[in-house]
Design an enzyme around this catalytic site. Structure first.
Site, PDB file in Angstrom:
ATOM      1  N   GLU A  93       0.823  -1.198   0.000  1.00  0.00           N
ATOM      2  CA  GLU A  93       0.000   0.000   0.000  1.00  0.00           C
ATOM      3  C   GLU A  93       0.859   1.251   0.000  1.00  0.00           C
ATOM      4  OE1 GLU A  93      -4.114  -1.770   1.507  1.00  0.00           O
ATOM      5  OE2 GLU A  93      -3.433   0.116   2.318  1.00  0.00           O
ATOM      6  N   CYS A 213       6.007  -7.403   7.020  1.00  0.00           N
ATOM      7  CA  CYS A 213       7.116  -6.985   7.883  1.00  0.00           C
ATOM      8  C   CYS A 213       7.459  -8.114   8.841  1.00  0.00           C
ATOM      9  CB  CYS A 213       6.749  -5.730   8.674  1.00  0.00           C
ATOM     10  SG  CYS A 213       8.144  -5.062   9.613  1.00  0.00           S
ATOM     11  N   CYS A 217       6.022  -5.850  15.765  1.00  0.00           N
ATOM     12  CA  CYS A 217       5.582  -4.923  16.806  1.00  0.00           C
ATOM     13  C   CYS A 217       4.133  -5.268  17.152  1.00  0.00           C
ATOM     14  CB  CYS A 217       5.707  -3.483  16.313  1.00  0.00           C
ATOM     15  SG  CYS A 217       7.378  -3.094  15.787  1.00  0.00           S
ATOM     16  N   CYS A 220       0.995  -3.183  15.705  1.00  0.00           N
ATOM     17  CA  CYS A 220       0.989  -2.833  14.282  1.00  0.00           C
ATOM     18  C   CYS A 220       0.316  -3.906  13.438  1.00  0.00           C
ATOM     19  CB  CYS A 220       2.430  -2.626  13.818  1.00  0.00           C
ATOM     20  SG  CYS A 220       2.583  -2.413  12.028  1.00  0.00           S
ATOM     21  N   GLY A 264       6.491  -2.423   6.075  1.00  0.00           N
ATOM     22  CA  GLY A 264       7.852  -2.947   6.055  1.00  0.00           C
ATOM     23  C   GLY A 264       8.851  -2.141   6.851  1.00  0.00           C
ATOM     24  N   SER A 294      11.671   5.952   8.365  1.00  0.00           N
ATOM     25  CA  SER A 294      11.392   5.551   9.736  1.00  0.00           C
ATOM     26  C   SER A 294      11.860   4.118   9.952  1.00  0.00           C
ATOM     27  CB  SER A 294       9.882   5.648   9.977  1.00  0.00           C
ATOM     28  OG  SER A 294       9.551   5.090  11.222  1.00  0.00           O
ATOM     29  N   SER A 317      11.449   4.878  15.613  1.00  0.00           N
ATOM     30  CA  SER A 317      10.226   4.529  16.337  1.00  0.00           C
ATOM     31  C   SER A 317      10.606   4.125  17.753  1.00  0.00           C
ATOM     32  CB  SER A 317       9.503   3.381  15.634  1.00  0.00           C
ATOM     33  OG  SER A 317       9.081   3.798  14.361  1.00  0.00           O
ATOM     34  N   ASN A 319       8.742   4.665  20.793  1.00  0.00           N
ATOM     35  CA  ASN A 319       7.517   3.977  21.239  1.00  0.00           C
ATOM     36  C   ASN A 319       7.491   3.501  22.684  1.00  0.00           C
ATOM     37  OD1 ASN A 319       6.541   4.427  18.724  1.00  0.00           O
ATOM     38  ND2 ASN A 319       6.789   2.338  17.975  1.00  0.00           N
ATOM     39  N   ASN A 393      -3.619   3.879  16.440  1.00  0.00           N
ATOM     40  CA  ASN A 393      -4.782   3.546  15.625  1.00  0.00           C
ATOM     41  C   ASN A 393      -5.174   2.105  15.916  1.00  0.00           C
ATOM     42  OD1 ASN A 393      -5.028   5.953  13.996  1.00  0.00           O
ATOM     43  ND2 ASN A 393      -3.107   5.346  13.054  1.00  0.00           N
ATOM     44  N   CYS A 436      -1.517   5.295  10.062  1.00  0.00           N
ATOM     45  CA  CYS A 436      -0.408   4.454  10.502  1.00  0.00           C
ATOM     46  C   CYS A 436      -0.872   3.104  11.005  1.00  0.00           C
ATOM     47  CB  CYS A 436       0.308   5.080  11.698  1.00  0.00           C
ATOM     48  SG  CYS A 436       1.119   6.581  11.342  1.00  0.00           S
TER      49      CYS A 436
HETATM   50  N1  SAH Z   1       8.812  -0.146  10.033  1.00  0.00           N
HETATM   51  C1  SAH Z   1       9.111   1.223  10.216  1.00  0.00           C
HETATM   52  C2  SAH Z   1       8.285   2.136   9.340  1.00  0.00           C
HETATM   53  C3  SAH Z   1       6.849   1.778   9.137  1.00  0.00           C
HETATM   54  S1  SAH Z   1       5.811   1.920  10.539  1.00  0.00           S
HETATM   55  C4  SAH Z   1       8.944   1.604  11.678  1.00  0.00           C
HETATM   56  O1  SAH Z   1       8.398   0.824  12.440  1.00  0.00           O
HETATM   57  O2  SAH Z   1       9.399   2.677  12.054  1.00  0.00           O
HETATM   58  C5  SAH Z   1       5.627   3.695  10.653  1.00  0.00           C
HETATM   59  C6  SAH Z   1       5.214   4.195  12.019  1.00  0.00           C
HETATM   60  O3  SAH Z   1       3.880   3.764  12.321  1.00  0.00           O
HETATM   61  C7  SAH Z   1       6.104   3.691  13.138  1.00  0.00           C
HETATM   62  O4  SAH Z   1       6.522   4.770  13.948  1.00  0.00           O
HETATM   63  C8  SAH Z   1       5.192   2.781  13.935  1.00  0.00           C
HETATM   64  O5  SAH Z   1       5.549   2.767  15.292  1.00  0.00           O
HETATM   65  C9  SAH Z   1       3.834   3.399  13.681  1.00  0.00           C
HETATM   66  N2  SAH Z   1       2.680   2.515  13.877  1.00  0.00           N
HETATM   67  C10 SAH Z   1       2.604   1.197  13.614  1.00  0.00           C
HETATM   68  N3  SAH Z   1       1.382   0.725  13.948  1.00  0.00           N
HETATM   69  C11 SAH Z   1       0.663   1.771  14.425  1.00  0.00           C
HETATM   70  C12 SAH Z   1      -0.668   1.921  14.916  1.00  0.00           C
HETATM   71  N4  SAH Z   1      -1.522   0.902  14.977  1.00  0.00           N
HETATM   72  N5  SAH Z   1      -1.058   3.161  15.307  1.00  0.00           N
HETATM   73  C13 SAH Z   1      -0.204   4.206  15.225  1.00  0.00           C
HETATM   74  N6  SAH Z   1       1.050   4.117  14.771  1.00  0.00           N
HETATM   75  C14 SAH Z   1       1.494   2.907  14.378  1.00  0.00           C
HETATM   76 FE1  SF4 Z   2       7.193  -3.503  10.981  1.00  0.00          FE
HETATM   77 FE2  SF4 Z   2       7.209  -0.885  11.546  1.00  0.00          FE
HETATM   78 FE3  SF4 Z   2       4.960  -2.367  11.873  1.00  0.00          FE
HETATM   79 FE4  SF4 Z   2       7.029  -2.681  13.523  1.00  0.00          FE
HETATM   80  S1  SF4 Z   2       5.784  -0.831  13.279  1.00  0.00           S
HETATM   81  S2  SF4 Z   2       5.843  -4.346  12.557  1.00  0.00           S
HETATM   82  S3  SF4 Z   2       8.744  -2.410  12.138  1.00  0.00           S
HETATM   83  S4  SF4 Z   2       5.982  -1.922   9.948  1.00  0.00           S
END
Ligand code: SAH
Ligand code: SF4
Length: 454
Positions: A93, A213, A217, A220, A264, A294, A317, A319, A393, A436
């Site tokens: 996407e 990915c 996490c 996510c 990813g 990121s 990230s 977090n 989210n 996100c």
């Molecule tokens: N894999 C990389 C980039 C893609 S994720 C990374 O993790 O940094 C991009 C951002 O979205 C990251 O900061 C991640 O922590 C955040 N993210 C992932 N799932 C989310 C969710 N459900 N709600 C809000 N942010 C989220």
């Molecule tokens: Fe992968 Fe980024 Fe999602 Fe973590 S937050 S699972 S690194 S896409």
């Protein structure tokens, strides 16, 4: 016959191919210009090449090979999400956010200065979050006659702000054939006007670097896909070209920001990610200062990144404010601790006016309390750091809660009072699952039409 994509090859590789075909090397330059400057979608449109050469390329199995926009969903806030199909049928996407995503302000870009007056308060962001109509917190939101986009055919529709010349409408999810038919095969059209003429100051494109990915996490949705494969450089940069074509973007006139924040982990596909950056900078012409990558914190990736001369800005990230909490939400913390990551980030030679962004997804009751804010302050003390707070989210099968409105406000205030520029990312495209971490859901629905029970 196996198809081979020209998009993704650099000038050296194209020259090698041309010489191999008994052609003059300048032909390679013409193809390079056609691919990256003119962004032609097909060999037929490489009109600088003789017909016979185009024919020879075609019979040797060459295609331009841009990802195909298989499906499109348009949000009431102007965000558009595309399902991009690669040559082997795998999909990722890509998201288009006119006016920026509110996050790049925290990345040290020029946008930061321009938007100072617009930074929304924590309360506004959270109010907007509560319903699918995010427009209440978005001063630049378009027409909101219909409170939330309704997906699927036969749904209530509204004209989109960008005044689509084909008369297509928002809230519509389309299959590729009719989409491309109506858009003249995605070719940029000069009478489209610049972004500014369409009423936008800029736009941000969020691109994917892998199919799925591997990082896992816990908050996510992409993680739930597992990893299917890495994207090649041409497939990463190709997402950008396809979106630029859809909006008839004129590089040089229009201001485009790129964020490698889709599906990813870019640093687990490091070489191809960096190759895509070079194609986008040298070929497509987007300055690297307008790009942000990121990472979840892949230590060897951060170390390699620090040595690059042409590179995007970095967002880490974070977090969580300590290793224990981070390990719960990001199991990769078992491999690399926060201190190691921060040390590596601290060694990146920053350019003038460059800041490192720390993303911090607020998970209700888990990492959003005052003691966490205090810990973040001590972690980031002395760094040229900005913080982007991202309100989590929600998604299915995830045991987290959204943070309370007051907690978000207090968290931001504490970081600001501690001297760290802290922004709250506006939720964008929530009604179409483009925000996100919400990109997974539609992928699971392929190959049919997107169905979203929003
Ligand atoms: N894999 C990389 C980039 C893609 S994720 C990374 O993790 O940094 C991009 C951002 O979205 C990251 O900061 C991640 O922590 C955040 N993210 C992932 N799932 C989310 C969710 N459900 N709600 C809000 N942010 C989220
Ligand atoms: Fe992968 Fe980024 Fe999602 Fe973590 S937050 S699972 S690194 S896409």
């Amino acid at each position: 016959m196996e198809m081979r994509a020209l998009f993704g090859m650099d000038l050296g590789e194209l020259t090698e191919q041309m010489v191999g075909l008994g052609q003059k090397p300048y032909r390679a330059r013409q193809i390079w210009e056609a691919l990256y400057k003119q962004r032609v979608p097909s060999l037929e449109e490489m009109t600088t090449l003789p017909v016979a050469l185009r024919e020879a390329l075609r019979s040797a199995g060459w295609v331009v090979g841009l990802p195909e926009m298989a499906q499109t969903a348009i949000s009431v806030d102007g965000t558009e999400r595309y399902l991009m199909r690669m040559g082997d049928g795998e999909t990722v996407e890509t998201v288009w956010m006119p006016d920026g995503d509110g996050g790049e302000r925290g990345d040290g870009s020029e946008a930061a200065e321009e938007e100072v007056g617009e930074v929304e308060t924590a309360e506004e962001a959270v109010v907007g979050r509560g319903s699918s109509d995010t427009s209440s917190s978005n001063t630049s939101s378009p027409n909101t006659e219909v409170p939330s986009a309704t997906l699927g055919t036969g749904s209530p529709l509204r004209a989109s702000r960008s005044g689509r010349e084909d008369g297509s409408v928002a809230g519509d999810v389309r299959k590729d054939a009719s989409f491309w038919d109506r858009r003249g095969n995605g070719r940029a059209r000069s009478n489209f006007g610049t972004l500014a003429e369409k009423g936008f100051r800029r736009a941000t494109i969020c691109i994917s670097s892998q199919v799925g990915c591997a990082v896992n996490c816990q908050f996510c949705l992409t993680a739930k896909l597992g990893i299917r494969r890495n994207l090649r450089a041409g497939e990463i940069a190709g997402q950008v070209a396809a979106v630029l074509n859809r909006h008839a973007i004129q590089i040089g006139k229009d201001r485009i920001n790129l964020v490698f924040m889709g599906m990813g982990e870019p640093f687990l596909n490091y070489e191809e990610f960096m190759r895509s950056v070079r194609l986008l900078v040298e070929g497509v012409g987007i300055p690297e200062s307008r790009m942000t990558v990121s990472t979840s914190g892949i230590l060897p990736g951060i170390e390699a990144f620090a040595r690059e001369t042409v590179r995007p800005k970095l967002a880490l990230s974070l977090n969580a404010s300590n290793d224990d909490v981070r390990e719960q939400v990001m199991p990769i913390t078992r491999r690399w601790k926060i201190a190691q990551l921060l040390e590596a980030v601290g060694k990146i030679p920053l350019r003038t006016r460059e800041w490192v962004t720390f993303e911090y997804v607020l998970l209700g009751g888990v990492n959003d309390q005052p003691q966490h804010a205090r810990e973040v302050l001590s972690l980031l003390a002395g760094m040229r750091a900005k913080v982007n707070l991202i309100v989590w989210n929600p998604g299915p099968e995830m045991a987290y809660h959204q943070p309370a409105t007051d907690d978000v406000a207090v968290f931001q205030k504490m970081l600001m009072e501690g001297g760290i520029a802290t922004y709250i990312r506006r939720p964008r495209g929530r009604d179409i699952y483009a925000a996100c971490g919400q990109l997974k859901r539609t992928v699971a629905a392929e190959p049919g039409l997107v169905t979203i029970d929003a």
